[in-house]
Motif scaffolding. Structure first.
Motif, short mmCIF file in Angstrom:
data_model
loop_
_atom_site.label_atom_id
_atom_site.label_comp_id
_atom_site.label_asym_id
_atom_site.label_seq_id
_atom_site.Cartn_x
_atom_site.Cartn_y
_atom_site.Cartn_z
N ARG A 2 -38.99 -24.11 -10.82
CA ARG A 2 -37.56 -24.40 -10.70
C ARG A 2 -36.73 -23.37 -11.47
O ARG A 2 -35.73 -22.86 -10.98
CB ARG A 2 -37.24 -25.80 -11.22
N ARG A 3 -37.16 -23.06 -12.68
CA ARG A 3 -36.37 -22.16 -13.50
C ARG A 3 -36.41 -20.73 -12.99
O ARG A 3 -35.46 -19.97 -13.20
CB ARG A 3 -36.86 -22.22 -14.95
N ALA A 4 -37.50 -20.35 -12.32
CA ALA A 4 -37.57 -19.01 -11.75
C ALA A 4 -36.47 -18.79 -10.71
O ALA A 4 -36.05 -17.65 -10.48
CB ALA A 4 -38.94 -18.77 -11.12
N ARG A 5 -36.00 -19.88 -10.10
CA ARG A 5 -34.89 -19.80 -9.15
C ARG A 5 -33.60 -20.36 -9.74
O ARG A 5 -32.63 -20.58 -9.03
CB ARG A 5 -35.26 -20.56 -7.87
N TYR A 6 -33.60 -20.58 -11.05
CA TYR A 6 -32.42 -21.04 -11.80
C TYR A 6 -31.90 -22.38 -11.30
O TYR A 6 -30.70 -22.66 -11.38
CB TYR A 6 -31.31 -19.99 -11.74
N LEU A 7 -32.80 -23.22 -10.79
CA LEU A 7 -32.38 -24.51 -10.26
C LEU A 7 -32.02 -25.49 -11.37
O LEU A 7 -31.48 -26.57 -11.08
CB LEU A 7 -33.48 -25.10 -9.38
N ASP A 8 -32.31 -25.14 -12.61
CA ASP A 8 -31.93 -26.00 -13.73
C ASP A 8 -30.50 -25.72 -14.20
O ASP A 8 -30.00 -26.40 -15.11
CB ASP A 8 -32.89 -25.79 -14.90
N THR A 53 -20.89 -19.10 -20.16
CA THR A 53 -20.31 -20.08 -19.23
C THR A 53 -20.39 -19.61 -17.79
O THR A 53 -20.41 -20.43 -16.86
CB THR A 53 -18.85 -20.38 -19.60
N THR A 54 -20.41 -18.30 -17.59
CA THR A 54 -20.56 -17.77 -16.23
C THR A 54 -21.93 -17.14 -15.98
O THR A 54 -22.46 -17.23 -14.88
CB THR A 54 -19.48 -16.71 -15.94
N LEU A 55 -22.51 -16.52 -17.02
CA LEU A 55 -23.81 -15.87 -16.83
C LEU A 55 -24.95 -16.88 -16.80
O LEU A 55 -25.95 -16.66 -16.13
CB LEU A 55 -24.06 -14.86 -17.95
N GLN A 56 -24.81 -17.98 -17.52
CA GLN A 56 -25.84 -19.01 -17.49
C GLN A 56 -25.60 -19.98 -16.35
O GLN A 56 -25.46 -21.20 -16.52
CB GLN A 56 -25.87 -19.76 -18.84
N LYS A 105 -26.79 -15.60 -13.00
CA LYS A 105 -28.12 -15.05 -13.20
C LYS A 105 -28.55 -14.20 -12.02
O LYS A 105 -29.13 -13.11 -12.17
CB LYS A 105 -29.13 -16.19 -13.40
N TRP A 106 -28.26 -14.72 -10.83
CA TRP A 106 -28.70 -14.03 -9.61
C TRP A 106 -27.98 -12.70 -9.45
O TRP A 106 -28.61 -11.67 -9.18
CB TRP A 106 -28.45 -14.93 -8.41
N ILE A 107 -26.66 -12.67 -9.62
CA ILE A 107 -25.91 -11.43 -9.41
C ILE A 107 -26.19 -10.45 -10.54
O ILE A 107 -26.23 -9.23 -10.33
CB ILE A 107 -24.40 -11.72 -9.28
N PHE A 108 -26.42 -10.95 -11.76
CA PHE A 108 -26.75 -10.05 -12.87
C PHE A 108 -28.10 -9.39 -12.61
O PHE A 108 -28.28 -8.19 -12.84
CB PHE A 108 -26.79 -10.84 -14.18
N GLY A 109 -29.07 -10.18 -12.14
CA GLY A 109 -30.36 -9.60 -11.81
C GLY A 109 -30.28 -8.59 -10.69
O GLY A 109 -30.95 -7.56 -10.71
N ALA A 110 -29.43 -8.88 -9.70
CA ALA A 110 -29.30 -7.96 -8.56
C ALA A 110 -28.66 -6.65 -8.97
O ALA A 110 -29.08 -5.57 -8.52
CB ALA A 110 -28.48 -8.63 -7.45
N THR A 111 -27.63 -6.70 -9.82
CA THR A 111 -26.93 -5.48 -10.21
C THR A 111 -27.70 -4.66 -11.24
O THR A 111 -27.48 -3.45 -11.34
CB THR A 111 -25.54 -5.82 -10.78
N THR A 112 -28.58 -5.27 -11.99
CA THR A 112 -29.35 -4.55 -13.01
C THR A 112 -30.77 -4.23 -12.55
O THR A 112 -31.55 -3.65 -13.30
CB THR A 112 -29.42 -5.36 -14.32
N GLY A 113 -31.11 -4.63 -11.31
CA GLY A 113 -32.44 -4.35 -10.81
C GLY A 113 -33.49 -5.32 -11.28
O GLY A 113 -34.69 -5.11 -11.05
N ARG A 114 -33.09 -6.41 -11.94
CA ARG A 114 -34.05 -7.41 -12.41
C ARG A 114 -34.11 -8.53 -11.37
O ARG A 114 -33.45 -9.56 -11.49
CB ARG A 114 -33.63 -7.96 -13.77
N LEU A 115 -34.90 -8.28 -10.35
CA LEU A 115 -34.95 -9.20 -9.21
C LEU A 115 -36.15 -10.13 -9.24
O LEU A 115 -36.45 -10.78 -8.25
CB LEU A 115 -34.97 -8.37 -7.92
#
Length: 536
Positions: free
Chosen positions: A63-69, A276-279, A284-294
């Motif tokens: 679940r956490r790998a997809r940030y469902l929490d 408040t926005t990154l967590q 998380k998803w857009i930060f990973g996409a823009t930094t290459g952490r997919l």
């Protein structure tokens, strides 16, 4: 003219920002439709953590790998190690129905939770203090600071943790941690590793970034071994690991840290506002996409960013070659059939092109593969530095991919040339005695190319989609071939990443086509630069 063209190009590129933002929202919405692997976990977390901690950890990790929490877009109360540790401590002290879950979570947070738990022990009643002290036994054993008998006895455990904090509190500070990590990176010794093991998971916030800040392979292996020991994640690096394996291991730790950072770090000041926005799932998803952490692939554990870097150039080369070949053949065919309209050559080519357009890409690919490449089926690595070998391997896939595009472009080119031939300046050239070749190529074709150029932005995405099928048939190791493997393995992380990447590539292709059209036709630039109802 140059400044006008630059302004026009910049204006088109600026429009890509809201476009890409909208695409990211659409892709994120699609990811939210993927089924939750453990939707009922929050309801049965306490019971499962008490009965089968390993099963609980496995489901929680999915679940956490997809940030469902996390909430979707805004997190009013972002959780960090401080809030998690205090909540776990209160459940343990109260011995309520969440006590077992709290003890399990406190043991996983480990040393990172001690600065918030140990100073509060003296404020608890004796019985509650004893329960919390005993719950910290796995942390003490992992640190290697005391034996199990001492940590499992209530009175001994309370005394141990009180003295431990009196002696070691200064080690749980930022400057002391970074100094210890820096010393380990400079020269790896057992004593320096021991110093970091005794702060347990508190060291992770400095250990994981340090893996990127050094080129010393021994130091990186030591840091990875330390992180594996305190976190329980299997991320050790073999002594004989090559550079690729080393990079994959470090990227794997980055991906893990992106998911679990809040378990070991406290948010204060600006960091808490940003959380408040990154967590959030989108943050998380857009930060990973823009930094290459997919994230990492579910198929082989390789970081998705590494796979994209290796496979995307192959697919883009295949698509670009098919597009160039289509234009190189379609433009002269379209011009000639327009000039020979109504003649047997025109009718014959029209039938052939219509048949090519009607052939499904996968059918044409299968036909060519079984006829000329019967040994296809297993993807082999493709070294793009070997130009001759690469072009040879891509020859049949390019032919299979370009057939439909060739037919479409040639008919568009024919229609554009026919329209241009009837214009006054072409008739004037003919009246002045210009040759048929000059009438078609110099006067008609040059202006008839403009409408066909605009199709590039539409043809490229279509060819990109067709490349997925062609790569599967010819076993070309591009993103299409890898996507088929991801579908078979239900690798959601790769599918989400590839949806975003192809959307970005398509947007760039459309903008490039728009800019190219503006370069070829000044009237387009002027019309775009002039405000509606006014003057430029």
């Amino acid at each position: 003219m140059a400044s006008g063209m630059l302004r026009y190009a910049l204006r088109r590129m600026l429009w890509a920002i809201p476009t890409l933002f909208g695409i990211s929202l659409v892709v994120f919405f699609v990811t939210s439709l993927l089924p939750d692997p453990a939707a009922d976990l929050p309801k049965r977390a306490a019971a499962l953590a008490a009965s089968d901690p390993d099963a609980y950890d496995a489901l929680e990790e999915q679940r956490r790998a997809r940030y469902l929490d996390l909430p979707a877009f805004f997190n009013a109360t972002p959780k960090d190690v401080r809030s998690r540790a205090i909540a776990a401590m209160h459940h343990i002290a109260a011995n309520d129905d969440q006590a077992a879950l709290g003890a399990h979570q406190l043991a996983k947070m480990g040393g990172a939770a001690l600065p918030y738990v140990l100073p509060s022990l003296d404020d608890l009643p004796p019985a509650e203090r004893a329960r919390v002290a005993i719950a910290l036994a796995p942390v003490g054993l992992r640190m290697g600071t005391a034996e199990e008998d001492r940590l499992s006895d209530p009175n001994s455990a309370i005394l141990f943790w009180s003295r431990f904090w009196e002696d070691r509190a200064l080690d749980f500070t930022g400057p002391a941690l970074h100094r210890a990590v820096h010393r380990l990176v400079l020269h790896t010794t057992d004593l320096r590793e021991r110093d970091l093991l005794e702060v347990d998971t508190y060291a992770l916030s400095a250990v994981i970034p340090a893996m990127h800040e050094t080129d010393d392979r021994e130091a990186i292996r030591a840091l990875a071994a330390l992180a594996s020991h305190v976190s329980g994640r299997h991320g050790e690096i073999a002594f004989d690991a090559d550079d690729d394996a080393l990079r994959r291991a470090v990227n794997g730790w980055d991906a893990w840290w992106q998911v679990h950072e809040s378990d070991y770090v406290a948010y204060d000041g600006a960091a808490r506002i940003a959380a408040t926005t990154l967590q959030t799932r989108y943050g998380k998803w857009i930060f990973g996409a823009t930094t290459g952490r997919l994230g990492t692939s579910a198929i082989d554990g390789v970081p998705i960013a590494d796979k994209l870097r290796a496979r995307t150039p192959v697919t883009l080369l295949l698509t670009a070659l098919a597009l160039l070949a289509s234009y190189a053949i379609a433009v002269p065919i379209g011009a000639l059939t327009a000039w020979w309209r109504g003649r047997p050559v025109d009718v014959t080519l029209a039938i052939v092109l219509f048949a090519m357009y009607s052939l499904p890409t996968f059918w044409a690919a299968q036909l060519l593969a079984h006829t000329y490449a019967p040994t296809h089926g297993v993807a082999r690595p493709m070294d793009l530095r070997h130009t001759a070998e690469t072009l040879w391997r891509l020859a049949l896939p390019v032919v299979a991919l370009m057939l439909g595009s060739l037919a479409t472009l040639s008919r568009y080119q024919r229609a554009a040339v026919l329209e241009t031939i009837g214009l006054d300046y072409v008739r004037t050239a003919k009246a002045k005695g210009a040759s048929a070749f000059r009438q078609v190529v110099v006067h008609a074709l040059r202006n008839a190319m403009l409408p066909v150029v605009t199709l590039t932005g539409l043809q490229f995405p279509a060819l990109l989609g067709g490349a997925f099928v062609v790569e599967e048939v010819f076993a070309v190791p591009g993103i299409g071939y890898e996507t088929m493997r991801a579908v078979e393995a239900h690798d959601a992380a790769w599918l989400v990443a590839i949806a975003l990447v192809t959307a970005v590539i398509t947007t760039i292709a459309l903008i490039a086509s728009d800019v190219a059209y503006g370069m070829l036709d000044p009237r387009v630039r002027e019309a775009t630069a002039t405000p509606r109802g006014g003057r430029a």
